[in-house]
Scaffold this motif. Structure first.
Motif, PDB file in Angstrom:
ATOM      1  N   LEU A   4       0.821  -1.202   0.000  1.00  0.00           N
ATOM      2  CA  LEU A   4       0.000   0.000   0.000  1.00  0.00           C
ATOM      3  C   LEU A   4       0.864   1.265   0.000  1.00  0.00           C
ATOM      4  CD1 LEU A   4      -2.836   1.104  -0.089  1.00  0.00           C
ATOM      5  CD2 LEU A   4      -2.932   0.931   2.404  1.00  0.00           C
ATOM      6  N   GLU A   5       1.962   1.242   0.745  1.00  0.00           N
ATOM      7  CA  GLU A   5       2.883   2.376   0.726  1.00  0.00           C
ATOM      8  C   GLU A   5       3.512   2.546  -0.661  1.00  0.00           C
ATOM      9  OE1 GLU A   5       5.429   2.839   4.496  1.00  0.00           O
ATOM     10  OE2 GLU A   5       4.788   0.732   4.482  1.00  0.00           O
ATOM     11  N   ARG A   6       3.867   1.436  -1.276  1.00  0.00           N
ATOM     12  CA  ARG A   6       4.467   1.476  -2.610  1.00  0.00           C
ATOM     13  C   ARG A   6       3.469   2.077  -3.603  1.00  0.00           C
ATOM     14  NH1 ARG A   6       9.144   1.905  -4.278  1.00  0.00           N
ATOM     15  NH2 ARG A   6       9.838   0.184  -2.994  1.00  0.00           N
ATOM     16  N   PHE A   7       2.226   1.620  -3.547  1.00  0.00           N
ATOM     17  CA  PHE A   7       1.216   2.169  -4.442  1.00  0.00           C
ATOM     18  C   PHE A   7       0.999   3.659  -4.175  1.00  0.00           C
ATOM     19  CE2 PHE A   7      -3.034   3.692  -5.111  1.00  0.00           C
ATOM     20  CZ  PHE A   7      -3.129   3.549  -6.485  1.00  0.00           C
ATOM     21  N   SER A   8       0.913   4.034  -2.917  1.00  0.00           N
ATOM     22  CA  SER A   8       0.669   5.440  -2.567  1.00  0.00           C
ATOM     23  C   SER A   8       1.770   6.342  -3.101  1.00  0.00           C
ATOM     24  CB  SER A   8       0.546   5.598  -1.056  1.00  0.00           C
ATOM     25  OG  SER A   8      -0.589   4.906  -0.588  1.00  0.00           O
ATOM     26  N   GLN A   9       3.018   5.912  -2.998  1.00  0.00           N
ATOM     27  CA  GLN A   9       4.124   6.719  -3.523  1.00  0.00           C
ATOM     28  C   GLN A   9       4.033   6.822  -5.044  1.00  0.00           C
ATOM     29  OE1 GLN A   9       6.312   8.601  -1.670  1.00  0.00           O
ATOM     30  NE2 GLN A   9       6.559   9.467  -3.705  1.00  0.00           N
TER      31      GLN A   9
END
Length: 147
Positions: A4-9
């Protein structure tokens, strides 16, 4: 970094790229063998390879999004299932006093910290609504990803 962090970035960087057209910024987020699919729209596509995906995205943004006012709607669902991120969100496009809104599921598959599969699945009926919206207003819009 979690999925989710990867997608958000990636999503933050995509919006920056939308504004300034600096596609190099996005390279860090994608595998070179990236696959991108768009489903349930007249501009459906299946693109393979990061360069082909970037080229297709740029074509669609230039032919449609950047010719309209574009407003992203906040996600109603953000969910992680293993290495997949599932997002349900909407987008509104307008030109003058005419607008169209659609919702879609975005399914993002991450391997080795990078996105290797990106799929946008639009809601049933959005394809016909887009075609009518463009035809009724004689807009010269082309959201297609390929020639």
């Amino acid at each position: 970094m979690e999925a989710l962090e990867r997608f958000s970035q990636y999503a933050i960087d995509f919006e920056k790229t939308y504004k300034d057209d600096d596609w190099q910024r996005l390279e860090q987020h994608f595998h070179e063998n990236l696959i991108y699919e768009v489903c349930n729209m007249p501009f459906h596509c299946h693109l393979s390879g990061r360069d082909a995906v970037f080229s297709g995205m740029r074509k669609s943004l230039d032919g449609f999004d950047r010719r309209c006012e574009r407003a992203l709607q906040p996600p109603t669902v953000m969910k992680v299932e293993g290495n997949k991120v599932l997002i349900n969100a909407g987008v509104r496009y307008s030109q003058g006093d005419s607008e169209i809104t659609s919702t879609l599921w975005e399914v993002v598959t991450i391997e080795d910290g990078r996105i290797w599969h990106l799929m946008d699945i639009y809601s049933p009926g959005d394809d016909q609504r887009y075609l009518r919206w463009i035809a009724e207003s004689s807009r010269e819009l082309d959201a297609s990803y390929v020639e």
